[in-house]
Design a protein around this motif. Structure first.
Motif, PDB file in Angstrom:
ATOM      1  N   GLY A  44     -11.491  -8.668   2.414  1.00  0.00           N
ATOM      2  CA  GLY A  44     -10.505  -9.093   3.399  1.00  0.00           C
ATOM      3  C   GLY A  44      -9.150  -8.437   3.210  1.00  0.00           C
ATOM      4  N   ILE A  45      -9.140  -7.139   3.108  1.00  0.00           N
ATOM      5  CA  ILE A  45      -7.890  -6.410   2.859  1.00  0.00           C
ATOM      6  C   ILE A  45      -7.392  -5.739   4.132  1.00  0.00           C
ATOM      7  CG2 ILE A  45      -6.850  -4.527   1.556  1.00  0.00           C
ATOM      8  CD1 ILE A  45      -8.857  -5.295  -0.670  1.00  0.00           C
ATOM      9  N   GLU A  46      -6.138  -6.081   4.481  1.00  0.00           N
ATOM     10  CA  GLU A  46      -5.575  -5.600   5.751  1.00  0.00           C
ATOM     11  C   GLU A  46      -4.745  -4.335   5.618  1.00  0.00           C
ATOM     12  OE1 GLU A  46      -3.542  -9.452   6.395  1.00  0.00           O
ATOM     13  OE2 GLU A  46      -4.448  -9.361   8.391  1.00  0.00           O
ATOM     14  N   VAL A  47      -4.532  -3.876   4.398  1.00  0.00           N
ATOM     15  CA  VAL A  47      -3.738  -2.655   4.216  1.00  0.00           C
ATOM     16  C   VAL A  47      -4.451  -1.511   4.941  1.00  0.00           C
ATOM     17  CG1 VAL A  47      -2.731  -1.082   2.534  1.00  0.00           C
ATOM     18  CG2 VAL A  47      -3.033  -3.487   1.956  1.00  0.00           C
ATOM     19  N   PRO A  48      -3.720  -0.777   5.789  1.00  0.00           N
ATOM     20  CA  PRO A  48      -4.363   0.320   6.534  1.00  0.00           C
ATOM     21  C   PRO A  48      -5.046   1.324   5.609  1.00  0.00           C
ATOM     22  CG  PRO A  48      -2.162  -0.111   7.390  1.00  0.00           C
ATOM     23  CD  PRO A  48      -2.314  -0.948   6.156  1.00  0.00           C
ATOM     24  N   ILE A  49      -6.264   1.671   5.957  1.00  0.00           N
ATOM     25  CA  ILE A  49      -7.021   2.548   5.059  1.00  0.00           C
ATOM     26  C   ILE A  49      -6.491   3.988   5.080  1.00  0.00           C
ATOM     27  CG2 ILE A  49      -9.122   1.175   5.261  1.00  0.00           C
ATOM     28  CD1 ILE A  49     -10.155   3.172   7.300  1.00  0.00           C
ATOM     29  N   ASN A  50      -5.736   4.351   6.108  1.00  0.00           N
ATOM     30  CA  ASN A  50      -5.196   5.711   6.148  1.00  0.00           C
ATOM     31  C   ASN A  50      -3.706   5.747   5.801  1.00  0.00           C
ATOM     32  OD1 ASN A  50      -4.605   4.348   8.499  1.00  0.00           O
ATOM     33  ND2 ASN A  50      -4.746   6.153   9.804  1.00  0.00           N
ATOM     34  N   SER A  84      -0.777   5.542   2.510  1.00  0.00           N
ATOM     35  CA  SER A  84      -0.699   5.878   1.080  1.00  0.00           C
ATOM     36  C   SER A  84      -1.015   4.657   0.225  1.00  0.00           C
ATOM     37  CB  SER A  84       0.689   6.384   0.734  1.00  0.00           C
ATOM     38  OG  SER A  84       1.035   7.460   1.544  1.00  0.00           O
ATOM     39  N   GLU A  85      -0.468   3.522   0.641  1.00  0.00           N
ATOM     40  CA  GLU A  85      -0.733   2.296  -0.117  1.00  0.00           C
ATOM     41  C   GLU A  85      -2.225   1.959  -0.074  1.00  0.00           C
ATOM     42  OE1 GLU A  85       1.088  -1.217   1.420  1.00  0.00           O
ATOM     43  OE2 GLU A  85       0.401  -2.447  -0.269  1.00  0.00           O
ATOM     44  N   GLY A  86      -2.824   2.168   1.093  1.00  0.00           N
ATOM     45  CA  GLY A  86      -4.243   1.874   1.233  1.00  0.00           C
ATOM     46  C   GLY A  86      -5.097   2.687   0.271  1.00  0.00           C
ATOM     47  N   LYS A  87      -4.774   3.951   0.138  1.00  0.00           N
ATOM     48  CA  LYS A  87      -5.534   4.799  -0.780  1.00  0.00           C
ATOM     49  C   LYS A  87      -5.507   4.233  -2.190  1.00  0.00           C
ATOM     50  CE  LYS A  87      -6.404   9.032  -0.857  1.00  0.00           C
ATOM     51  NZ  LYS A  87      -6.453  10.491  -0.967  1.00  0.00           N
ATOM     52  N   LYS A  88      -4.304   3.792  -2.604  1.00  0.00           N
ATOM     53  CA  LYS A  88      -4.164   3.248  -3.961  1.00  0.00           C
ATOM     54  C   LYS A  88      -4.910   1.933  -4.111  1.00  0.00           C
ATOM     55  CE  LYS A  88       0.420   3.906  -4.310  1.00  0.00           C
ATOM     56  NZ  LYS A  88       1.782   3.755  -4.843  1.00  0.00           N
ATOM     57  N   VAL A  89      -4.691   1.029  -3.145  1.00  0.00           N
ATOM     58  CA  VAL A  89      -5.301  -0.297  -3.216  1.00  0.00           C
ATOM     59  C   VAL A  89      -6.818  -0.207  -3.276  1.00  0.00           C
ATOM     60  CG1 VAL A  89      -5.713  -2.410  -1.906  1.00  0.00           C
ATOM     61  CG2 VAL A  89      -3.395  -1.491  -2.084  1.00  0.00           C
ATOM     62  N   PHE A  90      -7.390   0.601  -2.390  1.00  0.00           N
ATOM     63  CA  PHE A  90      -8.851   0.652  -2.321  1.00  0.00           C
ATOM     64  C   PHE A  90      -9.469   1.405  -3.491  1.00  0.00           C
ATOM     65  CE2 PHE A  90      -7.851  -0.528   2.041  1.00  0.00           C
ATOM     66  CZ  PHE A  90      -8.787  -1.537   2.257  1.00  0.00           C
ATOM     67  N   SER A  91      -8.798   2.436  -3.985  1.00  0.00           N
ATOM     68  CA  SER A  91      -9.392   3.134  -5.128  1.00  0.00           C
ATOM     69  C   SER A  91      -9.329   2.262  -6.378  1.00  0.00           C
ATOM     70  CB  SER A  91      -8.715   4.487  -5.363  1.00  0.00           C
ATOM     71  OG  SER A  91      -7.354   4.302  -5.644  1.00  0.00           O
ATOM     72  N   THR A  92      -8.243   1.474  -6.501  1.00  0.00           N
ATOM     73  CA  THR A  92      -8.154   0.536  -7.628  1.00  0.00           C
ATOM     74  C   THR A  92      -9.261  -0.510  -7.545  1.00  0.00           C
ATOM     75  OG1 THR A  92      -5.761   0.808  -7.735  1.00  0.00           O
ATOM     76  CG2 THR A  92      -6.687  -1.144  -8.783  1.00  0.00           C
ATOM     77  N   LEU A  93      -9.451  -1.038  -6.351  1.00  0.00           N
ATOM     78  CA  LEU A  93     -10.466  -2.070  -6.145  1.00  0.00           C
ATOM     79  C   LEU A  93     -11.870  -1.520  -6.395  1.00  0.00           C
ATOM     80  CD1 LEU A  93     -10.703  -4.992  -5.326  1.00  0.00           C
ATOM     81  CD2 LEU A  93     -10.759  -4.272  -2.923  1.00  0.00           C
ATOM     82  N   ALA A  94     -12.120  -0.306  -5.928  1.00  0.00           N
ATOM     83  CA  ALA A  94     -13.429   0.309  -6.139  1.00  0.00           C
ATOM     84  C   ALA A  94     -13.698   0.511  -7.627  1.00  0.00           C
ATOM     85  CB  ALA A  94     -13.505   1.643  -5.394  1.00  0.00           C
ATOM     86  N   GLN A  95     -12.689   1.001  -8.332  1.00  0.00           N
ATOM     87  CA  GLN A  95     -12.855   1.239  -9.771  1.00  0.00           C
ATOM     88  C   GLN A  95     -13.059  -0.068 -10.525  1.00  0.00           C
ATOM     89  OE1 GLN A  95     -13.131   4.350 -11.005  1.00  0.00           O
ATOM     90  NE2 GLN A  95     -13.699   3.423 -12.955  1.00  0.00           N
ATOM     91  N   LEU A 109     -11.591  -5.560  10.881  1.00  0.00           N
ATOM     92  CA  LEU A 109     -11.415  -4.825   9.628  1.00  0.00           C
ATOM     93  C   LEU A 109     -12.383  -3.649   9.578  1.00  0.00           C
ATOM     94  CD1 LEU A 109     -11.058  -7.829   7.135  1.00  0.00           C
ATOM     95  CD2 LEU A 109      -9.272  -6.219   7.795  1.00  0.00           C
ATOM     96  N   PRO A 110     -11.981  -2.535   9.005  1.00  0.00           N
ATOM     97  CA  PRO A 110     -10.671  -2.292   8.384  1.00  0.00           C
ATOM     98  C   PRO A 110      -9.583  -2.003   9.408  1.00  0.00           C
ATOM     99  CG  PRO A 110     -12.015  -0.328   8.251  1.00  0.00           C
ATOM    100  CD  PRO A 110     -12.884  -1.389   8.871  1.00  0.00           C
ATOM    101  N   VAL A 111      -8.328  -2.078   8.948  1.00  0.00           N
ATOM    102  CA  VAL A 111      -7.173  -1.731   9.776  1.00  0.00           C
ATOM    103  C   VAL A 111      -6.869  -0.246   9.598  1.00  0.00           C
ATOM    104  CG1 VAL A 111      -4.704  -2.120  10.127  1.00  0.00           C
ATOM    105  CG2 VAL A 111      -6.217  -4.050   9.585  1.00  0.00           C
ATOM    106  N   LYS A 112      -6.560   0.388  10.717  1.00  0.00           N
ATOM    107  CA  LYS A 112      -6.250   1.821  10.652  1.00  0.00           C
ATOM    108  C   LYS A 112      -5.027   2.130  11.494  1.00  0.00           C
ATOM    109  CE  LYS A 112      -8.693   6.200  10.565  1.00  0.00           C
ATOM    110  NZ  LYS A 112      -9.947   6.908  10.804  1.00  0.00           N
ATOM    111  N   LEU A 113      -4.114   2.927  10.940  1.00  0.00           N
ATOM    112  CA  LEU A 113      -2.910   3.350  11.677  1.00  0.00           C
ATOM    113  C   LEU A 113      -3.293   4.315  12.796  1.00  0.00           C
ATOM    114  CD1 LEU A 113      -1.224   1.802   9.814  1.00  0.00           C
ATOM    115  CD2 LEU A 113      -0.284   3.898   8.852  1.00  0.00           C
ATOM    116  N   ALA A 114      -2.596   4.197  13.927  1.00  0.00           N
ATOM    117  CA  ALA A 114      -2.868   5.083  15.055  1.00  0.00           C
ATOM    118  C   ALA A 114      -2.582   6.527  14.694  1.00  0.00           C
ATOM    119  CB  ALA A 114      -2.035   4.661  16.251  1.00  0.00           C
ATOM    120  N   LYS A 115      -3.368   7.416  15.226  1.00  0.00           N
ATOM    121  CA  LYS A 115      -3.204   8.841  14.936  1.00  0.00           C
ATOM    122  C   LYS A 115      -2.380   9.522  16.031  1.00  0.00           C
ATOM    123  CE  LYS A 115      -7.601   9.603  17.201  1.00  0.00           C
ATOM    124  NZ  LYS A 115      -7.126   9.569  18.564  1.00  0.00           N
ATOM    125  N   ALA A 116      -1.898  10.710  15.725  1.00  0.00           N
ATOM    126  CA  ALA A 116      -1.127  11.485  16.699  1.00  0.00           C
ATOM    127  C   ALA A 116      -2.042  12.011  17.795  1.00  0.00           C
ATOM    128  CB  ALA A 116      -0.440  12.645  15.994  1.00  0.00           C
TER     129      ALA A 116
END
Length: 366
Positions: A155-161, A163-174, A229-236
């Motif tokens: 249940g993690i809402e931090v956008p997967i794309n 910078s914070e998301g990259k850190k949060v999810f890699s920590t959780l995966a590890q 879920l997951p949440v993703k930031l809009a792209k250009a």
DNA sequence: AAGCCGGGGAG
DNA sequence: CTCCCAGGCTT
């Protein structure tokens, strides 16, 4: 970060591996853990579906049985075999990497993720994949599947794309690997298991939660938030480009050039091109072609819209016979290639399609 | 940190 | 049509 139940969290990794052993697809790169095959498959599958990459994997292992054979091949041959798979820098980096391993490392892959990641085309994900699958290193992979499964399960809402998301999810995966109840949990099977679950069950849309081995502990499933879920930031938005190709014809030969700038399709071959930010009128275009390549016969071969991830390409292709070679050479790079040579050149999908149209046309006697 | 790099399948 | 796929490199 939303809260989740710790008792269900604990068995996550064990359930994933148990499920993977019973439900994994029979894929050729899973026949063994040979790092050459694992590496080849992982690079091919970057941003690419298994079904799309699979025939290319078969072609490559057949043509290049060992990394030495790949290393001694011409780059054009590697790119030609990669033709149609997209993201061609992967093929160029794959080839560069093979040369380094063949000549500097005696053909042996580095056995740690950290060392692997120094090689061209091997980033954080691919390094972790090879290290865990081929060498049993306890390092978690984080790909699109892992983002999605972890985001929903915990249940993690931090956008997967982000910078914070990259850190949060890699920590959780590890953490799932480090804090597994089973100290002997095979890292390679856990990593492949969570990705396989994401690909087969926890899909982006309409996930098969009824078949999921961890649905009981899944936050999104229990809160009915699967679609959120997951949440993703809009792209250009996409850049629009108008590419007007001029295909010079001389007997059975076609004038082509290699793309060498840092633009789309680097390393592949196409025709002389007049580019514009907006649409060109047919008359103006014809005039431009004639002024740049001599006053030959110009005819429209075809026009298509081609979609890339970041660009929308409006493409029209004109054939031209009776070109003035001096004028052509002054305005464009390239040289004449016979039909037989043209077939051998690595080309973007659109160019390949246009050539097929042309060759079909002339084989029917115009 | 953000932008760029292909092509295809699913819905 | 939109989204996204066993991501990595460049700026």
């Amino acid at each position: 970060m939303l809260k989740y139940h710790k008792e269900t969290q604990k068995n996550f990794s064990v359930r994933i591996v148990r499920w993977y052993r019973l439900n994994s697809r029979n894929l050729p790169w899973r026949e063994n853990n040979d790092p050459y095959r694992v590496w080849l498959s992982e690079v091919m599958l970057q941003q690419t579906r298994v079904e799309q990459g699979l025939p290319y994997f078969q072609k490559f292992v057949k043509k290049f049985e060992t990394i030495f054979k790949l290393a001694s091949a011409q780059e054009d041959v590697v790119l030609r075999l990669w033709q149609g798979l997209g993201y061609y820098s992967r093929a160029r980096n794959l080839h560069r990497c093979s040369k380094i391993i063949a000549t500097e490392l005696n053909g042996e892959f580095p056995a740690s993720a950290k060392a692997l990641q120094r090689l061209p085309g091997i980033g954080e994900y691919t390094a972790a994949a090879i290290a865990s699958i081929s060498f049993g290193e306890k390092v978690a992979v984080v790909d699109g599947n892992v983002f999605r499964v972890l985001s929903r399960y915990f249940g993690i809402e931090v956008p997967i794309n982000s910078s914070e998301g990259k850190k949060v999810f890699s920590t959780l995966a590890q953490q799932q690997l480090n804090e597994s109840p089973d100290p002997k949990l095979p890292p390679g099977e856990y990593n492949q298991g969570i990705m396989e679950l994401g690909a087969l069950v926890c899909t982006p849309r309409s996930p098969r939660c009824a078949d999921c081995p961890v649905s009981a502990g899944c936050f999104a499933y229990n809160k009915n938030l699967i679609e959120d879920l997951p949440v993703k930031l809009a792209k250009a938005g996409k850049r629009e480009r108008y590419l007007y190709y001029l295909m010079p014809i001389q007997g059975k030969s076609v004038w082509m050039k290699k793309r060498s700038q840092s633009d789309i399709w680097k390393g592949l071959y196409d025709f002389p091109c007049i580019e514009s930010d907006s649409e060109l009128k047919a008359a103006a275009l014809k005039q431009k072609c004639k002024s740049m390549a001599g006053h030959g016969e110009v005819a429209l071969l075809g026009s298509v819209t081609h979609l890339l991830t970041h660009q929308k390409l409006f493409i029209a292709c004109l054939t031209m016979t009776g070109v003035n070679e001096v004028s052509l050479k002054k305005n464009f790079e390239g040289k004449w290639y016979t039909q037989k040579e043209v077939v051998r050149l690595p080309k973007p999908k659109v160019i390949d399609d246009l050539l097929k149209i042309y060759f079909k046309k002339i084989s029917q006697g115009k």
